[in-house]
Structure formats: structure tokens, C-alpha cells
Enzyme design. Sequence first.
Site, short mmCIF file in Angstrom:
data_model
loop_
_atom_site.label_atom_id
_atom_site.label_comp_id
_atom_site.label_asym_id
_atom_site.label_seq_id
_atom_site.Cartn_x
_atom_site.Cartn_y
_atom_site.Cartn_z
N TYR A 52 0.87 -1.19 0.00
CA TYR A 52 0.00 0.00 0.00
C TYR A 52 0.90 1.23 0.00
CZ TYR A 52 -4.06 -2.89 1.43
OH TYR A 52 -5.08 -3.81 1.52
N LEU A 111 -18.36 -1.06 1.88
CA LEU A 111 -19.05 0.07 1.23
C LEU A 111 -18.85 0.02 -0.28
CD1 LEU A 111 -18.08 2.81 3.83
CD2 LEU A 111 -20.16 1.44 3.71
N ARG A 135 -16.21 0.09 -2.00
CA ARG A 135 -15.20 1.07 -2.41
C ARG A 135 -15.78 2.48 -2.51
NH1 ARG A 135 -10.50 -2.11 -3.16
NH2 ARG A 135 -11.09 -4.17 -3.83
N GLY A 136 -16.75 2.78 -1.66
CA GLY A 136 -17.32 4.12 -1.64
C GLY A 136 -18.59 4.26 -2.48
N SER A 157 -22.52 5.04 -0.51
CA SER A 157 -22.32 6.24 0.32
C SER A 157 -23.20 7.33 -0.27
CB SER A 157 -20.85 6.66 0.31
OG SER A 157 -20.52 7.21 -0.95
N1 LIG Z 1 -7.31 -8.32 1.17
C1 LIG Z 1 -7.57 -7.58 0.14
O1 LIG Z 1 -7.44 -7.99 -1.02
C2 LIG Z 1 -8.03 -6.15 0.34
C3 LIG Z 1 -8.46 -5.41 -0.77
C4 LIG Z 1 -8.91 -4.12 -0.55
C5 LIG Z 1 -8.90 -3.58 0.71
N2 LIG Z 1 -8.47 -4.32 1.79
C6 LIG Z 1 -8.43 -3.74 3.15
O2 LIG Z 1 -9.75 -3.46 3.56
C7 LIG Z 1 -9.88 -2.09 3.93
C8 LIG Z 1 -11.27 -1.60 3.61
O3 LIG Z 1 -11.54 -1.78 2.24
P1 LIG Z 1 -11.89 -0.62 1.23
O4 LIG Z 1 -11.22 0.62 1.67
O5 LIG Z 1 -11.65 -1.07 -0.12
O6 LIG Z 1 -13.45 -0.58 1.36
P2 LIG Z 1 -14.63 0.34 1.66
O7 LIG Z 1 -14.67 0.64 3.11
O8 LIG Z 1 -15.76 -0.31 1.00
O9 LIG Z 1 -14.38 1.67 0.81
C9 LIG Z 1 -13.71 2.78 1.23
C10 LIG Z 1 -14.25 3.94 0.41
O10 LIG Z 1 -15.55 4.27 0.89
C11 LIG Z 1 -15.68 5.65 1.07
N3 LIG Z 1 -16.58 5.94 2.21
C12 LIG Z 1 -17.77 6.56 2.17
N4 LIG Z 1 -18.33 6.64 3.37
C13 LIG Z 1 -17.47 6.10 4.21
C14 LIG Z 1 -17.48 5.87 5.61
N5 LIG Z 1 -18.45 6.27 6.40
N6 LIG Z 1 -16.45 5.22 6.16
C15 LIG Z 1 -15.44 4.80 5.40
N7 LIG Z 1 -15.36 5.00 4.07
C16 LIG Z 1 -16.37 5.64 3.47
C17 LIG Z 1 -14.27 6.14 1.30
O11 LIG Z 1 -14.26 7.43 0.82
P3 LIG Z 1 -13.06 8.47 0.92
O12 LIG Z 1 -12.03 7.96 -0.02
O13 LIG Z 1 -13.67 9.74 0.45
O14 LIG Z 1 -12.63 8.49 2.34
C18 LIG Z 1 -13.42 5.19 0.48
O15 LIG Z 1 -13.29 5.68 -0.83
C19 LIG Z 1 -8.74 -1.40 3.19
O16 LIG Z 1 -8.37 -0.17 3.80
C20 LIG Z 1 -7.67 -2.44 3.26
O17 LIG Z 1 -6.99 -2.38 4.51
C21 LIG Z 1 -8.05 -5.59 1.60
#
Ligand SMILES: NC(=O)c1ccc[n+]([C@@H]2O[C@H](COP(=O)([O-])OP(=O)(O)OC[C@H]3O[C@@H](n4cnc5c(N)ncnc54)[C@H](OP(=O)(O)O)[C@@H]3O)[C@@H](O)[C@H]2O)c1
Length: 331
Positions: A56, A206, A208-209, A212
Site C-alpha cells: 500500500y 461500502l 469502495r465508496g 455512500s
Molecule cells: N485483502 C484484500 O485484497 C483487500 C483489498 C482491498 C482492501 N483491503 C483492506 O480493507 C480495507 C477496507 O476496504 P476498502 O477501503 O476497499 O473498502 P470500503 O470501506 O468499501 O471503501 C472505502 C471507500 O468508501 C468511502 N466511504 C464513504 N463513506 C465512508 C465511511 N463512512 N467510512 C469509510 N469509508 C467511506 C471512502 O471514501 P473516501 O475515499 O472519500 O474516504 C473510500 O473511498 C482497506 O483499507 C484495506 O486495509 C483488503
Amino acid sequence: MEQRSLGRNGPATAAIGLGCMGMSGAYGPADRQEGIATIHMALDAGITLLDTGDFYGMGHNELLIAEALKGRPRDSYLLSVKFGAQRDPAGGWLGFDGRPAAVKTALAYSLQRLGVDHIDIYRPARLDPAVPIEETIGAIADMVKAGYVRRIGLSEVGPETIRRAAAVHPICDLQIEYSLLSRGPEDAILPATRDLGIAITAYGVLSRGLISNDYAAGQETVPGDFRSHSPRFQAGNIEANLALVAALRAIADAKGVSVAQVAIAWAAAQGRDIIPLIGAKRRDRLAEAIGALDVALDGDDLAAIEQAVPKGAAAGDRYPAAQMAMLDSEA
Ligand SMILES: NC(=O)c1ccc[n+]([C@@H]2O[C@H](COP(=O)([O-])OP(=O)(O)OC[C@H]3O[C@@H](n4cnc5c(N)ncnc54)[C@H](OP(=O)(O)O)[C@@H]3O)[C@@H](O)[C@H]2O)c1
């Protein structure tokens, strides 16, 4: 904060974890100080699980986390680190390296960047198709014996790989995309993890946003933002996906909560073995996510949600074709 267990034999963790990927540019520019403040807010609120990957921002995320953790007792947080993804300087995905020597080398660098003497949960980000999972897990198990790693996790692998890995060493959790728009794990993966006492750290809750109040069709994304190449955000799919979000928002509005909170509460309600990882890079987002833990969904709510966003309703794959091909969990 409600406590859950990361697998049958623990450790205990708050009902949600903080995913730090977005703090290193996965969803467009991120403010470093705000990222650090978000980690502080999570820890102060009782969230203990912090998820990262050495790829990352190619070390950026681990260094940011290390800065945020300065002065905090080592036993007050759990570090989950993924390794193995091979990327070029432009961020291109080159494949995965799960060879034992690569496992141990990656771990050595992560320990340095994070400034810790052990990692709580260490996991290969993907299955390396060229390396039997037994060898990759065996190498991490060596590091458990040596005291550098406490527990072993998996990421985006299917039932057969999960069973083979668990035969080598206990697995505490499987990290996998699981949300109202990505319910694939329900068919064969959840039965396997539940049989083996393995927790799910659910990401993309979410979508990936997408789920929301902020994402609009045609929204500009900068290069490097996952959404600029994710099939679900492309014209032809995004309209249908936003219509699903609108149907879900009607349920959220009636309950007086946000659509993101309904999505998080839905994931948390799928079982005490499910620990949603929230991808917040800002404090306001994190506060919204923490608020989701107070959203109670009864049987009627869950039925209405199912009707608004039926299983399999999302338009488009959850990754571009080349990355879908790297998912053992989709095989
Ligand atoms: N193992 C794997 O293959 C893998 C893959 C992907 C992720 N992950 C891990 O899982 C974590 C979460 O996944 P993700 O970030 O893809 O998923 P997510 O939580 O579905 O999406 C995050 C996105 O949602 C938006 N968002 C809108 N409202 C929100 C709220 N209340 N809280 C948080 N975010 C909000 C964020 O916006 P903003 O950008 O405007 O803040 C961001 O763009 C990652 O940080 C990573 O550590 C693992």
C-alpha cells in the site's frame, strides 16, 4: 465497543477494524496528518485492529501507521499485514510472490518500517499459483516459532486453499470482499471458514465508496484511484449500481441513518465471525462507521434490504479482468 473474536481462538477485537489502504492513495489523494488523526481516533474509540499491506503505497502505509502508533503500548493494537503483491514503480500489478524466502524477506522489511518486533496477523495478499500454499504458510509458521509473527491469516482464497493452509497451521481470519454488492463468499467460503473456526475480516463493505452519499455517476477519478478502472464504476454499470444504492438509501432514510451505516450494520449482522474493515482515511468517515454499530437491523429490515439489493444484483465484476484472474476465491 462490542467485542468479537478473530477466529475460534481469538484474539479479541472490536466489532469493526480500520483498513488503512486509502491513506496511501488507493482512492485518490489522502492527507497524511488526517490519516494519522483517523488512526488515533480509531484507537481512542476502542478499535484495535489495523489492516495494512506492505504494497500500500510501497511502504508508505506502514510508515504512516508507525508514526501514528508512536508512544502507544504494543499490546493496545493488532497489526494485520499483507505481503506478496509485486508492483512496479508506477503502481502496476506484476503478480504475487509466496516463496518462503520472499515471505521472510518481506516480513523483515515490514518489521523495520512499522518499528515493531512482531506482527499480530501476517497474511499472503493472494495465492501465488506457482507456490503450494503449504510452503507459504509453512514459512510464516517458521516466523511464528521465531516470535516475529503471532498469527496467520489468509486473503482472497477459496475453500480448498483455506483447508490446505489450516492443515499446516491454525488460521485466524480470512480477509475477503464481502458486502451487499459482493456476496460470493456466502456460497462455499463461509461454510468452510465457519467449519474451521476462521473469522472473516470483510473489506469493501461500502463497495469502495459506491455505497455512500458521495459517489455520483461520471465522477472524476485521478489515475491510481481504484475506481478509475473498477468495472462497477464504469459507464454502463455505475448507473445500475447507483440505483441499488438509491433503493438502499430509502431504507436508511426511514431509519434516520446513512446508507453507509446500513451497509456496515448489514455486514456486521451476518454473523459474529464477520468483522467489517472500514476503509476510512478521514475522521468524519470513521465517526459515521462507528455510528453504524448502534444501528439495529431486525428481521423486517433485513428482508427489506434483501429486496432492495438482492444477492448478485451488482452490475460488473468487483475487479478488472486481470485482477479477477488472480483471485483463488473466485476460481
Ligand atoms: N485483502 C484484500 O485484497 C483487500 C483489498 C482491498 C482492501 N483491503 C483492506 O480493507 C480495507 C477496507 O476496504 P476498502 O477501503 O476497499 O473498502 P470500503 O470501506 O468499501 O471503501 C472505502 C471507500 O468508501 C468511502 N466511504 C464513504 N463513506 C465512508 C465511511 N463512512 N467510512 C469509510 N469509508 C467511506 C471512502 O471514501 P473516501 O475515499 O472519500 O474516504 C473510500 O473511498 C482497506 O483499507 C484495506 O486495509 C483488503
